[in-house]
Design an enzyme around this catalytic site. Structure first.
Site, PDB file in Angstrom:
ATOM      1  N   CYS A  96       0.846  -1.192   0.000  1.00  0.00           N
ATOM      2  CA  CYS A  96       0.000   0.000   0.000  1.00  0.00           C
ATOM      3  C   CYS A  96       0.883   1.244   0.000  1.00  0.00           C
ATOM      4  O   CYS A  96       1.828   1.341   0.797  1.00  0.00           O
ATOM      5  CB  CYS A  96      -0.906   0.000   1.223  1.00  0.00           C
ATOM      6  SG  CYS A  96      -1.870   1.528   1.396  1.00  0.00           S
ATOM      7  N   GLU A 126       2.985  -5.974   8.500  1.00  0.00           N
ATOM      8  CA  GLU A 126       3.310  -4.573   8.240  1.00  0.00           C
ATOM      9  C   GLU A 126       4.397  -4.095   9.192  1.00  0.00           C
ATOM     10  O   GLU A 126       5.322  -3.374   8.788  1.00  0.00           O
ATOM     11  CB  GLU A 126       2.077  -3.681   8.374  1.00  0.00           C
ATOM     12  CG  GLU A 126       2.393  -2.216   8.082  1.00  0.00           C
ATOM     13  CD  GLU A 126       1.237  -1.270   8.339  1.00  0.00           C
ATOM     14  OE1 GLU A 126       1.503  -0.089   8.640  1.00  0.00           O
ATOM     15  OE2 GLU A 126       0.071  -1.698   8.242  1.00  0.00           O
ATOM     16  N   SER A 270     -10.237  -5.075   4.182  1.00  0.00           N
ATOM     17  CA  SER A 270      -9.882  -6.193   3.308  1.00  0.00           C
ATOM     18  C   SER A 270     -11.080  -7.052   2.931  1.00  0.00           C
ATOM     19  O   SER A 270     -10.919  -8.064   2.251  1.00  0.00           O
ATOM     20  CB  SER A 270      -8.828  -7.078   3.996  1.00  0.00           C
ATOM     21  OG  SER A 270      -7.705  -6.331   4.390  1.00  0.00           O
TER      22      SER A 270
END
Length: 314
Positions: A96, A126, A270
């Site tokens: 992203c 992440e 998501s």
């Protein structure tokens, strides 16, 4: 029973882009397409892509030579990128862009010789990718904290040369408390010019606050390993509204709705809308009547595709 739908809910721009990268790679190059980690944290999405020829792996040593690899929306460390380059793998990066922004902040702090504190959840991909952007060879360090207790115990080498970043999918309320604790303990600490928690996370949390105040029970459509979906459930519970995280209609239980008049439904960033519609249909079959959608903040953000995967204009 009446159904109220959060707005916005479901897919964000980063998730849309990541899924489209896998879909386009499958169309252009054909299967198999290898994806490091689940491209987004949703079981339905992953199984659909797997059925089309995507192969999900956790590490590059599970990837054969001379294949295409996609990095997930959560991002990867420098070490993973370097390994892919060393092996000559063809890579499409579905990270992203808002995660990439945080990566660039960490790289900048590292180059400036500033120690860095990452606010995030240990073990989340992440966080692993962001921690892996920091080059400690110049004597600096990066630290991970999850809450105020971690801040209280944290010892840094130079509190006068320090900065922080955050995971993009955290609770805004919890994170603000951790930032306050950091600023109190380390008055000279620097931070990002703009909040690292992404617009989609903020918008969905704001919508849940409104929804939880108007409903008797809240359903969050999302997978258990989705950070932003879990934060939505926790937020509703903190407001005193019973909340349940579900993959889809198959997880619903009759007893959740005994004596309930208002049912709120949202979806993590998501989770596809088809799952929300499945939940609504099941609730209607159980007697829910009426459906309204909250007014919400418009989301018009889009992120560009890798050049090689863009659909050519006719």
């Amino acid at each position: 029973m009446h159904i109220k739908l959060a707005n916005p809910r479901g897919f964000c721009a980063g998730v849309d882009r990541a899924i489209e990268i896998v879909n386009r790679a499958l169309e252009v190059f054909g299967p198999p397409i290898y994806v490091r980690h689940e491209v987004v944290h949703n079981k339905f999405v992953v199984e659909d892509l797997r059925a089309r020829g995507a192969v999900f792996v956790e590490e590059l040593d599970q990837v054969p030579d001379d294949v295409i690899v996609i990095f997930s929306a959560h991002g990867v460390s420098k070490a993973v990128r370097d390994e892919a380059a060393r092996r000559g793998l063809k890579v499409f990066d579905a990270t992203c862009p808002l995660v990439t922004k945080v990566h660039m902040e960490v790289v900048r702090y590292s180059r400036e010789g500033r120690e860095c504190i990452l606010i995030g959840h240990e073990g989340h991909p992440e966080v692993e990718g962001t921690m892996g952007q920091y080059d400690a060879s110049n004597g600096g360090a990066i630290y991970l904290v999850e809450d105020e207790a971690d801040v209280a115990e944290l010892q840094v080498r130079n509190p006068d040369n320090l900065a922080f970043v955050t995971q993009t999918t955290l609770s805004m309320d919890d994170t603000s408390k951790v930032i306050d604790a950091l600023r109190s303990k380390f008055p000279a600490i620097g931070g990002p010019r703009k909040d690292d928690i992404c617009y989609a996370t903020q918008n969905r949390q704001d919508a849940v606050k409104q929804l939880a105040s108007e409903c008797d029970v809240l359903l969050v459509v999302g997978s258990p390993n989705s950070s932003n979906s879990n934060r939505l459930r926790e937020l509703a519970e903190r407001m005193g509204t019973p909340a349940y995280l579900i993959d889809g209609a198959e997880d619903l239980k009759h007893e959740w709705f005994e004596g309930v008049k208002g049912i709120g439904i949202t979806a993590g960033a998501s989770a596809p809308e088809v799952l929300v519609r499945g939940v609504v249909e099941q609730l209607r079959a159980w007697g829910a009547a009426g459906e309204t959608e909250l007014d919400g903040r418009p989301e018009n953000i889009t992120f560009s595709m890798p050049k090689e995967l863009r659909v050519k204009a006719l």
